[in-house]
Design a protein around this motif. Sequence first.
Motif: not given
Length: 458
Positions: A151-168
């Motif tokens: 909860a302390d961390l932000v997400w880097v706004p990179k397109q691939r990371y949005r997909v990985m966040k949901n799938y992995l």
Amino acid sequence: MLVSATPRGAEDSPIRSEEELLEPFRLAEKPPDRWRIGVEAEKFGVDRDSGAPLGYFGERGVVRIFRDLTLNRGWQEEREEPSGPVIALHRSGAAVTLEPGVQFELSGAPQPDVHAVAEELYGHLREIEIISEQMNLFWLGVGFHPTARQADLVWVPKQRYRVMKNYLPTRGSGALDMMRRTATVQANLDYASEADALHKLLTLLRLSPLFHAMTANAPFFEGRLAGKKSVRGEVWLNMDPHRSGLIPELWTLRRPGYRDYAEWALEAGMFLFKRNGQVISNAGQSFRSFLRDGYQGHRATLNDWKLHLNTLFPEVRLKNTIEVRPCDSLPTELACALAALLTGIAYDQAALDAASELMAGLSYEQVQSARPELVRIGLEATIGGTSAQKLAETLIEIAAGGLQRRSRRNADGLDEQVYLKPLVHLVAAGKSPADRLTEGLSNQRENLLREILERTRL
């Protein structure tokens, strides 16, 4: 075999045969006199007073560091779209990139020897020293964030990371921690031929759990001692088994080749592909299915395949280099030691053969079953009944011999063996870097958080 370069535009055309999947590997082959060493070193940024993790936006974010490096140090920005956020910097073959939780990574330029690798790594820290002081930042060289919660961390706004966040997370419980709370040091090595590439790949894969035990450096979890050498190592034991690990499909083959690696890669689930600059998510579709059936009217291209190869996370990865990935983030002197170890093994034929022979009697099942104990107790563990410490001592001797025969000397007349010294001392004592971090500590210690930050800072 000589392979002509891909014609302009062909990489965006549909793949016509599976033979084309081997082309990226063949085109990467280089004669030994052109072999280089590339090191990627990740680190965590934290506020030196509170320990709060580095963010992305604003005066307390990594964007400010990017701005300083572009204005004052000659780096060039990279954005995924013209008006989008900066996601990386480039300069003279090197890059500064971000992992999903704002882990700050130097992807070094290909260097001719470990002397040049060391100069680059130390030079990078000097380059960010002033802006780090202005922002009141510490940089931590440790394999798992020692204080931060998810909860302390932000997400880097990179397109691939949005997909990985949901799938992995659907493929393994360690996914979000892998993405946001782990950091590593990796090395990229060249190869001369298909046989050379697979010899290196399989030898280094067999050795990778031992490499990790030698460099285990992640003993903290959310401000407390975790009771193991590497929380990062444990995270990777709980990742998508079809895109990570030791690639067991290769272990029993007499003469594995590019096609065998490609066959493994074809079965892994994709994240996405791009068309006209736009991301199309097809998370979970195997590349084999994409190649055969397409997706929403789109057909697989060579660029899609190259992107897919870069989204696979085995302990050693084959692409246009051989990327060795098992090690925790380390203090710079130990990052240089790792580069020396791998260079000594991979860039001398006698050393590579000896390293291969060292592990030849161990099956995939023996090495895989040893991994949890290697993560927990490091070199005190055994692999197939053999002491990990003894194996590590032998491996260092093999690497030292390879470096001696390479005879790449610096201005003081010292060859690359000089960088092995800190690792030699640790292994001789049966220790991992984590032991230095935890010596004399307990979870009852006063000011434990402050002590953890001081011990893990670069």
